[in-house]
Design a protein around this motif. Structure first.
Motif, PDB file in Angstrom:
ATOM      1  N   ALA A 167      30.941  21.559   8.085  1.00  0.00           N
ATOM      2  CA  ALA A 167      31.823  22.452   7.585  1.00  0.00           C
ATOM      3  C   ALA A 167      31.110  23.829   7.294  1.00  0.00           C
ATOM      4  O   ALA A 167      31.432  24.920   7.774  1.00  0.00           O
ATOM      5  CB  ALA A 167      32.504  22.137   6.187  1.00  0.00           C
ATOM      6  N   ARG A 168      29.859  24.006   6.829  1.00  0.00           N
ATOM      7  CA  ARG A 168      28.872  25.027   6.714  1.00  0.00           C
ATOM      8  C   ARG A 168      28.832  25.675   7.803  1.00  0.00           C
ATOM      9  O   ARG A 168      28.714  26.811   7.979  1.00  0.00           O
ATOM     10  CB  ARG A 168      27.989  24.747   5.829  1.00  0.00           C
ATOM     11  CG  ARG A 168      28.075  24.513   4.216  1.00  0.00           C
ATOM     12  CD  ARG A 168      26.962  24.678   3.434  1.00  0.00           C
ATOM     13  NE  ARG A 168      25.880  23.446   3.946  1.00  0.00           N
ATOM     14  CZ  ARG A 168      25.800  22.270   3.516  1.00  0.00           C
ATOM     15  NH1 ARG A 168      26.603  21.767   2.441  1.00  0.00           N
ATOM     16  NH2 ARG A 168      24.854  21.604   3.852  1.00  0.00           N
ATOM     17  N   ASP A 169      27.975  24.820   8.795  1.00  0.00           N
ATOM     18  CA  ASP A 169      27.655  25.313  10.052  1.00  0.00           C
ATOM     19  C   ASP A 169      28.875  25.778  10.807  1.00  0.00           C
ATOM     20  O   ASP A 169      28.667  27.025  11.518  1.00  0.00           O
ATOM     21  CB  ASP A 169      27.026  24.114  10.948  1.00  0.00           C
ATOM     22  CG  ASP A 169      26.021  23.702  10.380  1.00  0.00           C
ATOM     23  OD1 ASP A 169      25.395  24.351   9.718  1.00  0.00           O
ATOM     24  OD2 ASP A 169      25.114  22.722  10.913  1.00  0.00           O
ATOM     25  N   LEU A 170      29.919  25.114  10.789  1.00  0.00           N
ATOM     26  CA  LEU A 170      31.174  25.683  11.471  1.00  0.00           C
ATOM     27  C   LEU A 170      31.822  27.067  10.953  1.00  0.00           C
ATOM     28  O   LEU A 170      31.903  28.275  11.517  1.00  0.00           O
ATOM     29  CB  LEU A 170      32.289  24.801  11.241  1.00  0.00           C
ATOM     30  CG  LEU A 170      32.296  23.622  12.185  1.00  0.00           C
ATOM     31  CD1 LEU A 170      33.468  22.695  11.995  1.00  0.00           C
ATOM     32  CD2 LEU A 170      32.433  23.900  13.669  1.00  0.00           C
ATOM     33  N   HIS A 171      31.409  27.290   9.653  1.00  0.00           N
ATOM     34  CA  HIS A 171      32.137  28.583   9.062  1.00  0.00           C
ATOM     35  C   HIS A 171      30.772  29.597   9.046  1.00  0.00           C
ATOM     36  O   HIS A 171      31.301  30.875   9.264  1.00  0.00           O
ATOM     37  CB  HIS A 171      32.071  28.362   7.612  1.00  0.00           C
ATOM     38  CG  HIS A 171      32.579  29.501   6.667  1.00  0.00           C
ATOM     39  ND1 HIS A 171      31.859  30.466   6.284  1.00  0.00           N
ATOM     40  CD2 HIS A 171      34.040  29.909   6.444  1.00  0.00           C
ATOM     41  CE1 HIS A 171      32.498  31.162   5.732  1.00  0.00           C
ATOM     42  NE2 HIS A 171      33.908  30.964   5.834  1.00  0.00           N
ATOM     43  N   ASP A 172      29.622  29.196   8.816  1.00  0.00           N
ATOM     44  CA  ASP A 172      28.576  30.104   8.861  1.00  0.00           C
ATOM     45  C   ASP A 172      28.074  30.703  10.105  1.00  0.00           C
ATOM     46  O   ASP A 172      27.485  31.750  10.530  1.00  0.00           O
ATOM     47  CB  ASP A 172      27.436  29.684   8.107  1.00  0.00           C
ATOM     48  CG  ASP A 172      27.721  29.477   6.801  1.00  0.00           C
ATOM     49  OD1 ASP A 172      28.867  30.090   6.354  1.00  0.00           O
ATOM     50  OD2 ASP A 172      27.111  28.848   6.018  1.00  0.00           O
ATOM     51  N   LEU A 173      28.134  29.889  11.222  1.00  0.00           N
ATOM     52  CA  LEU A 173      27.789  29.773  12.414  1.00  0.00           C
ATOM     53  C   LEU A 173      28.584  30.071  13.614  1.00  0.00           C
ATOM     54  O   LEU A 173      28.903  31.297  14.294  1.00  0.00           O
ATOM     55  CB  LEU A 173      26.709  28.954  13.026  1.00  0.00           C
ATOM     56  CG  LEU A 173      25.516  28.768  11.909  1.00  0.00           C
ATOM     57  CD1 LEU A 173      24.567  27.382  12.522  1.00  0.00           C
ATOM     58  CD2 LEU A 173      24.413  30.015  12.003  1.00  0.00           C
ATOM     59  N   VAL A 174      29.540  29.116  13.863  1.00  0.00           N
ATOM     60  CA  VAL A 174      30.580  29.074  14.959  1.00  0.00           C
ATOM     61  C   VAL A 174      31.372  30.138  14.699  1.00  0.00           C
ATOM     62  O   VAL A 174      31.852  30.952  15.540  1.00  0.00           O
ATOM     63  CB  VAL A 174      31.030  27.721  15.079  1.00  0.00           C
ATOM     64  CG1 VAL A 174      32.149  27.752  16.266  1.00  0.00           C
ATOM     65  CG2 VAL A 174      30.208  26.517  15.174  1.00  0.00           C
ATOM     66  N   ILE A 175      32.109  30.235  13.464  1.00  0.00           N
ATOM     67  CA  ILE A 175      33.145  31.293  13.501  1.00  0.00           C
ATOM     68  C   ILE A 175      32.641  32.736  13.498  1.00  0.00           C
ATOM     69  O   ILE A 175      33.394  33.517  14.247  1.00  0.00           O
ATOM     70  CB  ILE A 175      33.796  30.892  12.057  1.00  0.00           C
ATOM     71  CG1 ILE A 175      34.796  29.686  12.131  1.00  0.00           C
ATOM     72  CG2 ILE A 175      34.915  32.389  11.606  1.00  0.00           C
ATOM     73  CD1 ILE A 175      35.709  29.415  10.911  1.00  0.00           C
ATOM     74  N   GLN A 176      31.462  32.862  12.829  1.00  0.00           N
ATOM     75  CA  GLN A 176      30.806  34.280  12.871  1.00  0.00           C
ATOM     76  C   GLN A 176      30.769  34.842  14.435  1.00  0.00           C
ATOM     77  O   GLN A 176      30.837  35.665  14.812  1.00  0.00           O
ATOM     78  CB  GLN A 176      29.738  34.194  12.183  1.00  0.00           C
ATOM     79  CG  GLN A 176      29.755  34.230  10.592  1.00  0.00           C
ATOM     80  CD  GLN A 176      30.642  35.288  10.164  1.00  0.00           C
ATOM     81  OE1 GLN A 176      30.573  36.279  10.534  1.00  0.00           O
ATOM     82  NE2 GLN A 176      31.599  34.846   9.115  1.00  0.00           N
TER      83      GLN A 176
END
Length: 553
Positions: free
Chosen positions: A356-365
């Motif tokens: 979830a953190r990776d999706l939020h911090d990396l992918v969405i950005q």
């Protein structure tokens, strides 16, 4: 009229070889039942009697626990029906006053209550107590001396000597049986511990507990009950010698027996079919029953039930002690397995948090940055078709970002936070399965799923869905899974029902492979009056597999 028994004496020298041979025969085996039968036959031969029997006293001294006989054929025994229980009559009197008795005519004794219908006529009676290590084991009886004469002092003396040797033989047989019995219970405990700690399916492991308990206690049924969400105890595993619909039944918390079990107290029932504390679904056709708390470290995890058929012999004190130790060992293994699953669940939660953190911090950005770049390019472009195409790409990115945020929310959501509707619970299972699968299974609902499906069926459907998705992840190697819940089906018997279908395009179900998961699905469906089966999948030429589970509302 009764004849005063002899005070006993030494056998004649001519009878010593016969008596030695009889004693050798009595002590030649270790199995208790065969030893008792051998004693009967030897005693009858020694005293030239037509009938012989051994009445085994109950542990509490109240009546007979077992009656071994010789001389009565099978058809006559069937017509007589129930054999003496030692609560009344001459045999009951001998239990209360274990002294040698010799009678010329048993029916004339005031302690006699006569013979039951179809019982053969017996003239002459001889009875001596059998003591094992100084304690009364039971009585050895002889009746009807061949030739019609009465039993004499000589017969009584011979029988008393034989009874003394029989006590030694029975003591040895008891020790042997106790050792074998302990060995069987230890092996059963090892099997249960292995099943619970193997990391496999929890329902299958609990089924092993029920099956081992039934086998080891020589019972007609073994059941495992765990605390239910709404209170009380829910039957989660059943092993029985006949079909049972008890699986999923919840015994309410206000039941007297449930209160005792949750307080950590064992409950022993002599006759379940007539005990007012027992529910009808658990008592029908059952007699002696043990209900033992699965207790470890002061915590009650559930209950283990072992029930014998109606009319079967009661559980002995030894069997109760062994079963109680078995339940304690099973509870310890259950607690360890629970801790192991908690650790695995924690690892999954941690992994979900990281994703979830990776999706939020990396992918969405990155997607957001890409969208900004596309919007800038769109403003600088002069070609209308380019501006239109870039605009569509930006819209798709916005939709993708929203879907990722929804997935992040699902990853961060605790199972207890979800609503309890069946449709929502199905979607939650699908979302949870998407993490290990790497893709989200598609879904389709038919009919008013939330309105018509009852809680018991819904609970078992969710368990079946979880099992099917778990099997697809572990074994199928699928790239596409479809889940359908249809609440408009009609079962073969005409009842309305709900059908769950999970279809994949994976490798299919290999011939000769393990079927434990499929057996669990079938067991759950059958306990509700439904069915489960599997067939071809959605891959090319029917590749993959489809698992179907259905049950009435």
């Amino acid at each position: 009229m009764p004849v005063v028994p002899s005070l006993g004496g030494a056998p004649d020298s001519d009878d010593v070889p016969r008596l030695l041979e009889a004693m050798r025969s009595v002590g030649s085996g270790l199995e208790l039942r065969s030893t008792l039968e051998r004693i009967c036959g030897t005693a009858a031969d020694l005293a030239d009697a037509r009938y012989a029997a051994i009445g085994v006293a109950a542990e509490d001294g109240n009546g007979l626990a077992e009656f071994v006989y010789q001389g009565v054929d099978g058809e006559t025994a069937r017509l007589i029906g129930r054999f003496p229980d030692g609560h009344q009559g001459l045999l009951g009197a001998l239990l209360r006053d274990p002294e040698p008795v010799r009678l010329a005519e048993p029916t004339e004794d005031p302690r006699s209550c006569g013979f039951p219908e179809h019982h053969p006529r017996m003239r002459g009676f001889l009875g001596v107590p059998i003591r094992v290590q100084g304690e009364i084991f039971g009585n050895l009886y002889l009746a009807e001396k061949r030739g019609g004469g009465p039993f004499d002092d000589h017969d009584l003396d011979m029988l008393r000597v034989l009874a003394g040797e029989a006590g030694i033989a029975i003591g040895n047989a008891r020790l042997y049986e106790a050792a074998k019995q302990r060995e069987r219970w230890i092996d059963g405990s090892v099997a249960v511990t292995t099943a619970l700690l193997s990391g496999g399916d929890a329902d299958e492991a609990l089924q092993v507990v029920a099956e081992q308990a039934r086998r080891l206690s020589d019972s007609a049924a073994g059941l495992v009950l765990l605390p239910a969400a709404e209170g009380g105890l829910e039957i989660v595993a059943v092993a029985a010698d006949r079909p049972s619909k008890a699986l999923g039944l919840v015994v309410p918390a206000d039941n007297e027996v449930v209160g005792e079990l949750l307080a950590g107290e064992a409950v022993f029932v002599e006759h379940a079919a007539t005990d007012p504390r027992m529910l009808g679904d658990l008592s029908g056709g059952y007699g002696p029953t043990m209900l033992l708390p699965l207790q470890s470290g002061g915590r009650v995890l559930g209950t283990l039930v072992m029930a014998r058929a109606e009319g079967a012999r009661p559980f002995s004190e030894t069997e109760r002690n062994l079963a109680t130790r078995f339940a304690s060992q099973a509870a310890l293994a259950l607690m360890m397995a629970e801790a192991q699953r908690d650790r695995e669940r924690l690892a999954v939660y941690e992994d979900r948090d990281r994703i979830a953190r990776d999706l939020h911090d990396l992918v969405i950005q990155r997607l957001f940055t890409t969208g900004m770049m596309l919007e800038s390019a769109q403003r600088r472009s002069v070609a209308p078709e380019v501006r239109q195409g870039v605009g569509k790409a930006v819209d798709e990115l916005d939709v993708t970002i929203q879907e990722i945020r929804t997935a992040i929310f699902a990853l961060q959501q605790e199972p207890a936070e979800a609503p309890t509707g069946l449709r929502t619970r199905v979607l939650r299972e699908i979302n949870m399965a998407a993490v290990p699968l790497g893709f989200r299974p598609s879904h389709h609902f038919v009919g008013p799923v939330d309105m018509v499906v009852g809680e018991l069926t819904a609970k078992n459907l969710i368990a079946a869905l979880r099992e099917a998705l778990s099997n697809a992840f572990r074994h199928a190697g699928a790239s596409r899974i479809e889940v359908t819940v249809d609440a408009t089906v009609r079962l073969p018997d005409g009842r309305p029902g709900v059908r769950l279908t999970v279809t994949d395009d994976g490798v299919g179900i290999p011939e000769g492979g393990r079927r434990s998961g499929l057996k669990n699905l079938a067991r759950r469906a059958e306990s509700l009056g439904g069915d489960s089966w599997y067939g071809p999948g959605s891959g090319e030429n029917g590749g993959g597999a489809s698992v179907v589970w259905e049950a009435p509302y």
